[in-house]
Design a protein around this motif. Structure first.
Motif, PDB file in Angstrom:
ATOM      1  N   GLY A 222      42.746  32.446  15.530  1.00  0.00           N
ATOM      2  CA  GLY A 222      42.827  33.884  15.717  1.00  0.00           C
ATOM      3  C   GLY A 222      44.234  34.384  15.486  1.00  0.00           C
ATOM      4  N   PRO A 223      44.417  35.703  15.433  1.00  0.00           N
ATOM      5  CA  PRO A 223      45.758  36.273  15.253  1.00  0.00           C
ATOM      6  C   PRO A 223      46.714  35.818  16.355  1.00  0.00           C
ATOM      7  CG  PRO A 223      44.049  37.949  15.012  1.00  0.00           C
ATOM      8  CD  PRO A 223      43.374  36.718  15.535  1.00  0.00           C
ATOM      9  N   GLY A 224      47.869  35.346  15.958  1.00  0.00           N
ATOM     10  CA  GLY A 224      48.885  34.937  16.922  1.00  0.00           C
ATOM     11  C   GLY A 224      48.716  33.543  17.478  1.00  0.00           C
ATOM     12  N   GLU A 225      47.647  32.829  17.110  1.00  0.00           N
ATOM     13  CA  GLU A 225      47.466  31.468  17.602  1.00  0.00           C
ATOM     14  C   GLU A 225      48.434  30.510  16.904  1.00  0.00           C
ATOM     15  OE1 GLU A 225      43.533  29.913  17.680  1.00  0.00           O
ATOM     16  OE2 GLU A 225      42.678  31.679  18.672  1.00  0.00           O
ATOM     17  N   TRP A 226      48.756  29.436  17.603  1.00  0.00           N
ATOM     18  CA  TRP A 226      49.725  28.473  17.097  1.00  0.00           C
ATOM     19  C   TRP A 226      49.117  27.633  15.973  1.00  0.00           C
ATOM     20  CZ3 TRP A 226      54.668  27.391  16.908  1.00  0.00           C
ATOM     21  CH2 TRP A 226      55.082  26.101  16.589  1.00  0.00           C
ATOM     22  N   ARG A 227      49.862  27.524  14.878  1.00  0.00           N
ATOM     23  CA  ARG A 227      49.486  26.596  13.805  1.00  0.00           C
ATOM     24  C   ARG A 227      50.398  25.388  13.906  1.00  0.00           C
ATOM     25  NH1 ARG A 227      50.125  24.624   8.609  1.00  0.00           N
ATOM     26  NH2 ARG A 227      48.269  24.759   7.254  1.00  0.00           N
ATOM     27  N   PRO A 228      49.835  24.195  14.152  1.00  0.00           N
ATOM     28  CA  PRO A 228      50.683  23.013  14.325  1.00  0.00           C
ATOM     29  C   PRO A 228      51.652  22.821  13.169  1.00  0.00           C
ATOM     30  CG  PRO A 228      48.423  22.502  14.919  1.00  0.00           C
ATOM     31  CD  PRO A 228      48.401  23.878  14.330  1.00  0.00           C
ATOM     32  N   ASP A 253      59.122  28.462  22.012  1.00  0.00           N
ATOM     33  CA  ASP A 253      59.283  29.912  21.895  1.00  0.00           C
ATOM     34  C   ASP A 253      57.918  30.597  21.858  1.00  0.00           C
ATOM     35  OD1 ASP A 253      62.013  29.577  21.865  1.00  0.00           O
ATOM     36  OD2 ASP A 253      62.194  29.729  19.680  1.00  0.00           O
ATOM     37  N   TRP A 254      56.967  30.000  21.137  1.00  0.00           N
ATOM     38  CA  TRP A 254      55.619  30.577  21.058  1.00  0.00           C
ATOM     39  C   TRP A 254      54.941  30.559  22.422  1.00  0.00           C
ATOM     40  CZ3 TRP A 254      50.796  28.262  21.919  1.00  0.00           C
ATOM     41  CH2 TRP A 254      49.690  29.063  21.585  1.00  0.00           C
ATOM     42  N   LEU A 255      55.078  29.432  23.132  1.00  0.00           N
ATOM     43  CA  LEU A 255      54.478  29.330  24.465  1.00  0.00           C
ATOM     44  C   LEU A 255      55.006  30.421  25.391  1.00  0.00           C
ATOM     45  CD1 LEU A 255      54.620  25.458  25.103  1.00  0.00           C
ATOM     46  CD2 LEU A 255      52.547  26.821  24.784  1.00  0.00           C
ATOM     47  N   GLU A 256      56.312  30.600  25.378  1.00  0.00           N
ATOM     48  CA  GLU A 256      56.923  31.583  26.273  1.00  0.00           C
ATOM     49  C   GLU A 256      56.600  33.009  25.844  1.00  0.00           C
ATOM     50  OE1 GLU A 256      61.009  30.406  26.155  1.00  0.00           O
ATOM     51  OE2 GLU A 256      60.783  29.015  27.852  1.00  0.00           O
ATOM     52  N   GLY A 257      56.482  33.223  24.528  1.00  0.00           N
ATOM     53  CA  GLY A 257      56.224  34.564  24.028  1.00  0.00           C
ATOM     54  C   GLY A 257      54.788  35.015  24.198  1.00  0.00           C
ATOM     55  N   THR A 258      53.880  34.081  24.413  1.00  0.00           N
ATOM     56  CA  THR A 258      52.457  34.428  24.527  1.00  0.00           C
ATOM     57  C   THR A 258      51.899  34.159  25.923  1.00  0.00           C
ATOM     58  OG1 THR A 258      51.831  32.210  23.758  1.00  0.00           O
ATOM     59  CG2 THR A 258      52.035  33.943  22.095  1.00  0.00           C
ATOM     60  N   ASP A 259      52.727  33.765  26.844  1.00  0.00           N
ATOM     61  CA  ASP A 259      52.309  33.429  28.209  1.00  0.00           C
ATOM     62  C   ASP A 259      51.484  32.144  28.265  1.00  0.00           C
ATOM     63  OD1 ASP A 259      52.636  34.098  30.915  1.00  0.00           O
ATOM     64  OD2 ASP A 259      50.633  34.955  31.034  1.00  0.00           O
TER      65      ASP A 259
END
Length: 321
Positions: A222-228, A253-259
Protein backbone atom coordinates in the motif's frame (compact mmCIF):
# COMPACT_ATOMS: atom_id res chain seq x y z
CA UNK A 1 12.48 -16.72 52.10
CA UNK A 2 14.35 -14.25 49.89
CA UNK A 3 17.34 -15.89 48.21
CA UNK A 4 20.81 -14.43 48.31
CA UNK A 5 20.67 -13.93 44.55
CA UNK A 6 17.41 -11.99 44.93
CA UNK A 7 19.01 -9.71 47.52
CA UNK A 8 21.89 -9.11 45.09
CA UNK A 9 19.62 -7.88 42.29
CA UNK A 10 19.59 -4.15 43.16
CA UNK A 11 23.38 -4.16 43.38
CA UNK A 12 23.74 -6.11 40.13
CA UNK A 13 21.39 -3.76 38.30
CA UNK A 14 23.18 -0.68 39.61
CA UNK A 15 26.57 -2.04 38.51
CA UNK A 16 25.15 -3.14 35.13
CA UNK A 17 23.85 0.40 34.60
CA UNK A 18 27.41 1.62 35.20
CA UNK A 19 28.66 -0.71 32.46
CA UNK A 20 30.08 -3.51 34.61
CA UNK A 21 30.26 -6.49 32.24
CA UNK A 22 30.35 -9.10 35.02
CA UNK A 23 27.11 -7.79 36.48
CA UNK A 24 25.46 -7.87 33.05
CA UNK A 25 26.69 -11.46 32.65
CA UNK A 26 25.23 -12.47 36.02
CA UNK A 27 21.87 -10.91 35.23
CA UNK A 28 21.65 -12.71 31.88
CA UNK A 29 22.63 -15.94 33.62
CA UNK A 30 19.71 -15.43 36.00
CA UNK A 31 17.49 -15.04 32.95
CA UNK A 32 18.84 -18.15 31.20
CA UNK A 33 18.51 -20.29 34.31
CA UNK A 34 14.96 -19.17 35.11
CA UNK A 35 16.04 -17.92 38.54
CA UNK A 36 13.28 -17.09 41.06
CA UNK A 37 14.69 -13.56 41.19
CA UNK A 38 13.60 -12.87 37.59
CA UNK A 39 10.50 -10.81 38.50
CA UNK A 40 12.73 -8.57 40.62
CA UNK A 41 15.24 -8.26 37.77
CA UNK A 42 12.46 -7.38 35.31
CA UNK A 43 10.97 -4.78 37.65
CA UNK A 44 14.37 -3.14 38.14
CA UNK A 45 15.06 -3.05 34.38
CA UNK A 46 11.58 -1.91 33.28
CA UNK A 47 12.19 1.87 33.65
CA UNK A 48 15.14 1.59 31.25
CA UNK A 49 13.41 -0.48 28.54
CA UNK A 50 12.51 0.66 25.03
CA UNK A 51 15.54 2.87 24.45
CA UNK A 52 17.77 0.59 22.42
CA UNK A 53 17.52 -0.18 18.72
CA UNK A 54 17.17 -3.95 18.30
CA UNK A 55 18.53 -5.37 15.04
CA UNK A 56 18.07 -9.02 14.14
CA UNK A 57 20.35 -10.93 11.80
CA UNK A 58 19.17 -14.23 10.37
CA UNK A 59 19.79 -16.52 7.43
CA UNK A 60 20.94 -19.97 6.50
CA UNK A 61 24.15 -21.45 7.95
CA UNK A 62 27.24 -20.25 6.12
CA UNK A 63 25.96 -16.92 4.81
CA UNK A 64 28.25 -14.96 7.13
CA UNK A 65 25.99 -13.82 9.99
CA UNK A 66 28.75 -13.74 12.60
CA UNK A 67 31.20 -11.98 10.29
CA UNK A 68 28.55 -9.41 9.38
CA UNK A 69 27.71 -8.90 13.06
CA UNK A 70 31.40 -8.37 13.78
CA UNK A 71 31.82 -5.62 11.17
CA UNK A 72 28.51 -4.00 12.15
CA UNK A 73 29.74 -3.74 15.73
CA UNK A 74 32.86 -1.98 14.48
CA UNK A 75 30.83 0.49 12.39
CA UNK A 76 28.42 1.22 15.25
CA UNK A 77 31.27 1.76 17.69
CA UNK A 78 32.91 4.21 15.28
CA UNK A 79 29.82 6.41 15.53
CA UNK A 80 29.88 6.19 19.32
CA UNK A 81 27.11 3.68 20.09
CA UNK A 82 27.27 1.26 23.00
CA UNK A 83 26.57 -2.14 21.48
CA UNK A 84 25.23 -5.38 22.89
CA UNK A 85 25.37 -8.65 20.95
CA UNK A 86 23.29 -11.74 21.67
CA UNK A 87 24.50 -14.58 19.48
CA UNK A 88 22.37 -17.72 19.64
CA UNK A 89 24.05 -21.03 18.84
CA UNK A 90 22.37 -24.41 18.38
CA UNK A 91 22.52 -26.79 21.31
CA UNK A 92 23.06 -30.53 21.30
CA UNK A 93 19.82 -32.55 21.49
CA UNK A 94 21.73 -35.06 23.61
CA UNK A 95 23.75 -33.02 26.12
CA UNK A 96 22.14 -29.58 25.79
CA UNK A 97 25.59 -28.07 25.29
CA UNK A 98 26.68 -25.80 22.46
CA UNK A 99 29.86 -24.71 20.71
CA UNK A 100 29.60 -20.96 21.19
CA UNK A 101 31.60 -20.10 18.08
CA UNK A 102 30.52 -16.47 17.88
CA UNK A 103 32.82 -15.61 20.78
CA UNK A 104 35.70 -16.85 18.63
CA UNK A 105 34.64 -14.84 15.57
CA UNK A 106 34.17 -11.60 17.53
CA UNK A 107 37.49 -11.49 19.38
CA UNK A 108 38.19 -8.09 17.78
CA UNK A 109 35.92 -6.45 20.38
CA UNK A 110 36.88 -8.44 23.47
CA UNK A 111 38.78 -5.53 25.02
CA UNK A 112 36.20 -2.84 24.21
CA UNK A 113 34.20 -1.76 27.26
CA UNK A 114 31.56 -0.30 24.95
CA UNK A 115 30.69 -3.74 23.55
CA UNK A 116 29.03 -6.60 25.39
CA UNK A 117 28.91 -9.97 23.61
CA UNK A 118 26.93 -12.88 24.95
CA UNK A 119 26.63 -16.27 23.29
CA UNK A 120 23.47 -18.14 24.21
CA UNK A 121 22.56 -21.75 23.65
CA UNK A 122 19.20 -22.29 21.96
CA UNK A 123 18.53 -25.11 24.48
CA UNK A 124 16.28 -26.87 22.01
CA UNK A 125 14.08 -23.82 21.37
CA UNK A 126 12.77 -23.65 17.81
CA UNK A 127 12.54 -20.43 15.81
CA UNK A 128 16.25 -19.53 15.77
CA UNK A 129 16.34 -17.96 19.24
CA UNK A 130 16.68 -19.00 22.85
CA UNK A 131 13.58 -18.76 25.06
CA UNK A 132 15.56 -16.34 27.25
CA UNK A 133 16.47 -13.96 24.42
CA UNK A 134 13.68 -11.36 24.96
CA UNK A 135 14.55 -10.99 28.64
CA UNK A 136 18.26 -10.84 27.79
CA UNK A 137 17.49 -7.97 25.40
CA UNK A 138 15.82 -6.16 28.32
CA UNK A 139 18.93 -6.64 30.46
CA UNK A 140 21.13 -5.13 27.74
CA UNK A 141 18.69 -2.23 27.34
CA UNK A 142 18.85 -1.66 31.07
CA UNK A 143 22.65 -1.79 30.92
CA UNK A 144 22.62 1.21 28.61
CA UNK A 145 23.21 -0.32 25.18
CA UNK A 146 22.20 1.97 22.31
CA UNK A 147 22.03 -0.86 19.77
CA UNK A 148 21.47 -4.57 20.38
CA UNK A 149 22.35 -7.04 17.64
CA UNK A 150 20.60 -10.41 17.89
CA UNK A 151 22.13 -13.09 15.71
CA UNK A 152 19.99 -16.19 15.30
CA UNK A 153 20.86 -19.82 14.83
CA UNK A 154 21.27 -20.69 11.14
CA UNK A 155 17.62 -21.03 10.19
CA UNK A 156 15.30 -22.44 7.56
CA UNK A 157 12.17 -21.14 5.87
CA UNK A 158 9.80 -21.37 8.82
CA UNK A 159 11.94 -20.11 11.71
CA UNK A 160 10.93 -16.46 11.86
CA UNK A 161 10.80 -15.69 15.57
CA UNK A 162 13.39 -12.92 15.23
CA UNK A 163 10.82 -10.72 13.40
CA UNK A 164 8.73 -10.45 16.57
CA UNK A 165 11.76 -9.35 18.61
CA UNK A 166 13.69 -6.96 16.36
CA UNK A 167 12.93 -3.41 15.27
CA UNK A 168 14.76 -4.15 12.02
CA UNK A 169 15.39 -7.63 10.63
CA UNK A 170 18.29 -8.34 8.29
CA UNK A 171 18.08 -11.52 6.21
CA UNK A 172 21.47 -12.55 4.90
CA UNK A 173 21.83 -14.41 1.62
CA UNK A 174 24.83 -15.67 -0.30
CA UNK A 175 25.25 -16.43 -4.00
CA UNK A 176 24.95 -20.05 -5.03
CA UNK A 177 22.88 -21.21 -2.05
CA UNK A 178 19.48 -21.22 -3.74
CA UNK A 179 18.17 -18.30 -1.70
CA UNK A 180 16.89 -16.35 -4.70
CA UNK A 181 14.53 -19.16 -5.63
CA UNK A 182 13.43 -19.51 -2.01
CA UNK A 183 12.29 -15.88 -2.09
CA UNK A 184 9.04 -16.92 -3.73
CA UNK A 185 8.21 -19.18 -0.78
CA UNK A 186 6.56 -18.28 2.50
CA UNK A 187 8.94 -18.23 5.44
CA UNK A 188 12.11 -16.59 6.57
CA UNK A 189 12.67 -14.45 3.48
CA UNK A 190 9.31 -12.72 3.98
CA UNK A 191 10.38 -11.19 7.28
CA UNK A 192 13.25 -9.13 5.88
CA UNK A 193 13.33 -5.37 6.31
CA UNK A 194 16.76 -5.44 4.68
CA UNK A 195 18.23 -8.15 2.46
CA UNK A 196 22.01 -8.38 2.64
CA UNK A 197 23.64 -10.32 -0.18
CA UNK A 198 26.90 -11.20 1.52
CA UNK A 199 29.95 -12.69 -0.20
CA UNK A 200 29.01 -10.49 -3.14
CA UNK A 201 32.43 -11.00 -4.72
CA UNK A 202 31.41 -14.55 -5.62
CA UNK A 203 29.99 -15.57 -9.00
CA UNK A 204 26.22 -15.31 -9.11
CA UNK A 205 25.92 -12.29 -6.81
CA UNK A 206 24.44 -10.09 -9.55
CA UNK A 207 21.89 -12.76 -10.44
CA UNK A 208 20.90 -13.13 -6.78
CA UNK A 209 20.48 -9.36 -6.50
CA UNK A 210 18.28 -9.22 -9.61
CA UNK A 211 16.19 -12.19 -8.49
CA UNK A 212 15.48 -10.70 -5.07
CA UNK A 213 14.61 -7.33 -6.58
CA UNK A 214 12.32 -9.11 -9.04
CA UNK A 215 10.55 -10.99 -6.26
CA UNK A 216 10.06 -7.76 -4.31
CA UNK A 217 8.58 -6.10 -7.40
CA UNK A 218 5.87 -8.78 -7.45
CA UNK A 219 4.75 -8.00 -3.90
CA UNK A 220 1.73 -5.82 -3.23
CA UNK A 221 2.27 -2.81 -0.98
CA UNK A 222 0.00 0.00 0.00
CA UNK A 223 0.99 3.67 -0.17
CA UNK A 224 3.78 4.45 2.28
CA UNK A 225 4.53 0.81 3.12
CA UNK A 226 8.15 -0.23 3.51
CA UNK A 227 9.87 -1.83 0.53
CA UNK A 228 12.76 -3.99 1.77
CA UNK A 229 16.19 -2.70 0.83
CA UNK A 230 18.62 -4.98 -0.97
CA UNK A 231 22.31 -4.31 -0.38
CA UNK A 232 25.52 -6.16 -1.18
CA UNK A 233 28.48 -6.74 1.06
CA UNK A 234 31.68 -8.70 1.50
CA UNK A 235 31.78 -8.73 5.27
CA UNK A 236 35.06 -10.65 5.48
CA UNK A 237 36.75 -7.71 3.72
CA UNK A 238 34.68 -5.01 5.40
CA UNK A 239 33.10 -4.01 2.09
CA UNK A 240 29.53 -2.75 1.85
CA UNK A 241 29.13 -2.26 5.62
CA UNK A 242 28.29 1.43 5.20
CA UNK A 243 25.48 0.44 2.82
CA UNK A 244 24.09 -2.00 5.39
CA UNK A 245 24.19 0.64 8.14
CA UNK A 246 22.54 3.17 5.81
CA UNK A 247 19.74 0.71 4.97
CA UNK A 248 19.15 0.07 8.68
CA UNK A 249 19.01 3.83 9.23
CA UNK A 250 16.45 4.27 6.44
CA UNK A 251 14.25 1.61 7.98
CA UNK A 252 14.56 3.21 11.41
CA UNK A 253 13.51 6.57 9.94
CA UNK A 254 10.50 4.93 8.28
CA UNK A 255 9.50 3.19 11.52
CA UNK A 256 9.63 6.44 13.47
CA UNK A 257 7.91 8.44 10.74
CA UNK A 258 4.95 6.07 10.46
CA UNK A 259 4.50 5.12 14.13
CA UNK A 260 5.41 1.54 13.22
CA UNK A 261 8.19 1.50 15.82
CA UNK A 262 5.63 1.84 18.60
CA UNK A 263 3.46 -0.83 16.99
CA UNK A 264 6.36 -3.26 16.69
CA UNK A 265 7.44 -2.75 20.27
CA UNK A 266 3.92 -3.20 21.59
CA UNK A 267 3.67 -6.41 19.56
CA UNK A 268 7.02 -7.52 21.01
CA UNK A 269 5.76 -6.84 24.53
CA UNK A 270 2.53 -8.75 23.84
CA UNK A 271 4.51 -11.73 22.54
CA UNK A 272 6.76 -11.66 25.61
CA UNK A 273 3.82 -11.44 28.02
CA UNK A 274 2.07 -14.34 26.26
CA UNK A 275 5.21 -16.46 26.39
CA UNK A 276 5.66 -15.84 30.11
CA UNK A 277 1.99 -16.59 30.82
CA UNK A 278 2.15 -19.80 28.78
CA UNK A 279 5.33 -20.79 30.59
CA UNK A 280 3.54 -20.39 33.92
CA UNK A 281 0.61 -22.45 32.65
CA UNK A 282 2.95 -25.20 31.45
CA UNK A 283 4.59 -25.28 34.85
CA UNK A 284 1.21 -25.62 36.52
CA UNK A 285 0.28 -28.30 33.98
CA UNK A 286 3.42 -30.14 35.02
CA UNK A 287 2.29 -29.94 38.63
CA UNK A 288 -1.06 -31.42 37.63
CA UNK A 289 0.67 -34.19 35.68
CA UNK A 290 2.29 -35.24 38.93
CA UNK A 291 -1.13 -35.45 40.58
CA UNK A 292 -4.27 -37.26 39.53
CA UNK A 293 -6.29 -34.70 37.51
CA UNK A 294 -4.53 -35.05 34.16
CA UNK A 295 -4.01 -38.85 34.29
CA UNK A 296 -7.68 -39.35 35.23
CA UNK A 297 -8.86 -37.17 32.36
CA UNK A 298 -6.50 -38.91 29.94
CA UNK A 299 -7.84 -42.32 30.97
CA UNK A 300 -11.42 -41.17 30.39
CA UNK A 301 -10.56 -39.78 26.94
CA UNK A 302 -8.71 -42.98 25.99
CA UNK A 303 -11.78 -45.11 26.79
CA UNK A 304 -14.17 -42.76 24.98
CA UNK A 305 -15.95 -41.73 28.15
CA UNK A 306 -14.94 -38.10 27.58
CA UNK A 307 -13.96 -36.10 24.50
CA UNK A 308 -10.65 -34.17 24.42
CA UNK A 309 -12.32 -30.74 24.35
CA UNK A 310 -14.36 -31.45 27.45
CA UNK A 311 -11.23 -32.84 29.12
CA UNK A 312 -9.27 -29.72 28.22
CA UNK A 313 -12.02 -27.53 29.68
CA UNK A 314 -11.97 -29.58 32.87
CA UNK A 315 -8.18 -29.23 33.06
CA UNK A 316 -8.35 -25.47 32.63
CA UNK A 317 -10.95 -25.33 35.37
CA UNK A 318 -8.57 -27.26 37.61
CA UNK A 319 -5.77 -24.80 36.78
CA UNK A 320 -8.00 -21.90 37.76
CA UNK A 321 -8.64 -23.24 41.22
Amino acid sequence: MTSRRSRDVPSLVAKAREGDARSVARLISLVENGDPALPEVAAAMAPHAGRAQVIGLTGAPGVGKSTTTNVLVRALRERGDRVGVLAVDPSSPFTGGAILGDRIRMQDHSGDSGVYIRSMSSRGQLGGLSAATPQAVRVLEGAGCDVILVETVGVGQAEVEIASLADTTLVLLAPGMGDAIQAVKAGVLEIADVFVINKADRPGADATYRDIQGMLALGERGPGEWRPQVVRSVAAKGEGVDDVVAAIGKHRDWLEGTDKLRERREHRAATEISALALGTLRARMGDLSGGTALPDLAARVATGELDPYAAASALLAALGR
